[in-house]
Design a protein around this motif. Structure first.
Motif, short mmCIF file in Angstrom:
data_model
loop_
_atom_site.label_atom_id
_atom_site.label_comp_id
_atom_site.label_asym_id
_atom_site.label_seq_id
_atom_site.Cartn_x
_atom_site.Cartn_y
_atom_site.Cartn_z
N LEU A 1 -48.76 -183.95 -12.27
CA LEU A 1 -48.01 -182.70 -12.23
C LEU A 1 -48.53 -181.81 -13.34
CD1 LEU A 1 -45.77 -180.93 -11.07
CD2 LEU A 1 -44.18 -182.00 -12.69
N PHE B 1 -42.42 -187.81 -11.59
CA PHE B 1 -43.13 -186.63 -12.06
C PHE B 1 -42.35 -186.02 -13.22
CE2 PHE B 1 -43.66 -187.17 -7.55
CZ PHE B 1 -44.97 -186.85 -7.26
N SER C 1 -47.36 -183.97 -5.26
CA SER C 1 -47.49 -183.19 -6.50
C SER C 1 -47.22 -181.72 -6.24
CB SER C 1 -48.88 -183.37 -7.10
OG SER C 1 -49.09 -184.70 -7.53
#
Length: 424
Positions: A343, A317, A373
């Protein structure tokens, strides 16, 4: 001691072997390459050879390269029993593979250690001593533990670890081969939960059994830094390991508690089993304070990441698209697997609380939809705005049972990717 030689061949096995992927001729094993995914086939073949009771092998032949030799060693490695893989190729190749194996073995040793033996302070000391042995005078460090964490306002780490009789600790390590007040190239943050009972949100036995592996992030970033140092890293790197045991006692933190972090963010605890993000929040603030060009955190953070990418990939991410692309390329260069998950700015608000700026999860199994996330969004709150940041959710760091690719235990998957980012 007789050593079995292992060679690669593109020839089909003799008819008496049928379609076997591995055949034997005296003290030689032949791996017959028939699959387009050569590295996967080699790793699976190594598992088969090891399962036959073979403990020492010499790789030989012109078809071996650095990636296939590394894949073989990954499949041949087990948590128990002594074993040996002798490399082939030129001196540079063999040196690189030896350094990789030393670093990955250190990470696996830490992760596979029993939680009784590996307390938070012991983990911090092991990491510091190993890096000091590699880096010598270029390495300095301090270990902040127990009540001193509160004095330095590392609120999350203290809260998660205070339920144990063995104190939580933060390792703050500086590798600086440049001297003076050199700028920090990269700041590394590792989740070091040496055992995770889940706290008052207690795990069932089957979910708790492997929770000695919950310090896999700390092991991974430490091993990656050590590997980069062995390769001649000439940049300043700071390392922050957030080490604690998440246990139940009269001193343990509770659901409904509100933590006020150093940066002023308030967090309601709605799940004491979502503790990793609470300790990483401290580490990310410390990393941000260094002004590093890149912050990398690694953690065995969410089961949601495993559900999303499986256990042969690590989820990545970042708010910066170019960082994700860079990580994917570096992982490909060393034949490791990463995959980006979403993200966005709004992920910061996906764990709302009526009592605080945010909750540490959502009060439902696994944190609800998009749990990986949402966890990354929580962490983002503790990174200074605008800083280049990578979060790696280590779905592939541990195998709970034997598989066609891995023996049970730590895999070390992710060490090479992070080391490659440091060496860039």
């Amino acid at each position: 001691m007789q050593i079995m030689t292992v060679a690669l061949t593109q020839d089909a096995p003799q008819s008496l072997w049928g379609k076997a992927s591995v055949t034997y001729q005296g003290n030689q094993a032949l791996i017959h390459l028939t699959d387009s995914d050569v590295l996967r086939q080699v790793q699976m073949a190594a598992r088969k050879i090891r399962a036959q009771g073979v403990t020492s092998v010499q790789l030989e032949g012109e078809l071996w390269n650095i990636d296939s030799q590394w894949a073989f060693s990954q499949g041949f490695t087990t948590a128990r029993g002594e074993f040996e893989v002798r490399w082939c190729g030129d001196e540079a190749t063999q040196t690189t593979l030896t350094h990789r194996f030393e670093a990955a073995s250190f990470a696996r040793m830490l992760v596979n250690e029993t939680p009784e033996e590996l307390s938070p302070v012991v983990l911090a000391n092991h990491a510091a001593n190993w890096l000091k042995a590699i880096g010598g005078d270029n390495v300095s460090y301090e270990i902040v533990e127990g009540q001193e964490l509160l004095e330095k306002q590392w609120i999350g780490l203290h809260a998660v670890g205070r339920g144990s009789e063995r104190p939580p600790a933060m390792l703050v390590l500086d590798f600086n081969p440049l001297g003076d007040d050199a700028p920090v190239s990269t700041a590394l943050v590792g989740k070091g939960i040496t055992f995770d009972s889940g706290g008052y949100s207690i795990k069932p036995s089957v979910g708790m059994l492997d929770m000695k592996c919950d310090m896999g992030g700390a092991a991974t970033v430490t091993a990656a830094l050590g590997l980069a140092m062995k390769a001649g890293l000439n940049k300043r790197v700071k390392l922050f390991l957030c080490c604690a045991e998440n246990l139940i006692s009269g001193h343990a933190y509770k659901l409904g508690d509100i933590l006020t972090y150093k940066n002023g963010v308030t967090v309601e605890v709605v799940n004491t089993d979502a503790e990793g993000r609470l300790v990483l929040a401290d580490g990310l603030q410390a990393a941000s304070d260094t002004g590093a060009e890149l912050i990398i955190d690694a953690a065995t953070l969410t089961g949601a990441a495993v559900m999303a990418v499986g256990d042969n990939y690590n989820a990545i991410f970042s708010p910066q698209t170019e960082t994700l692309q860079r990580v994917q390329q570096k992982a490909a260069d060393v034949s490791e697997n990463v995959w980006p998950l979403p993200l966005n700015e709004w992920h910061k608000d996906m764990c709302p609380s009526p009592f605080a700026d945010t909750a540490n999860s959502r009060a439902m199994k696994g944190g609800g939809a998009g749990g990986a996330s949402n966890a990354a969004g929580f962490l983002w709150r503790f990174v200074t705005p605008g800083m280049n940041w990578l979060h790696m959710d280590l779905a592939a760091a541990y195998s709970s049972s034997d598989s066609a690719l891995w023996s049970a235990g730590a895999t070390g998957h992710g060490v090479l990717t992070i080391a490659a980012l440091l060496e860039e």
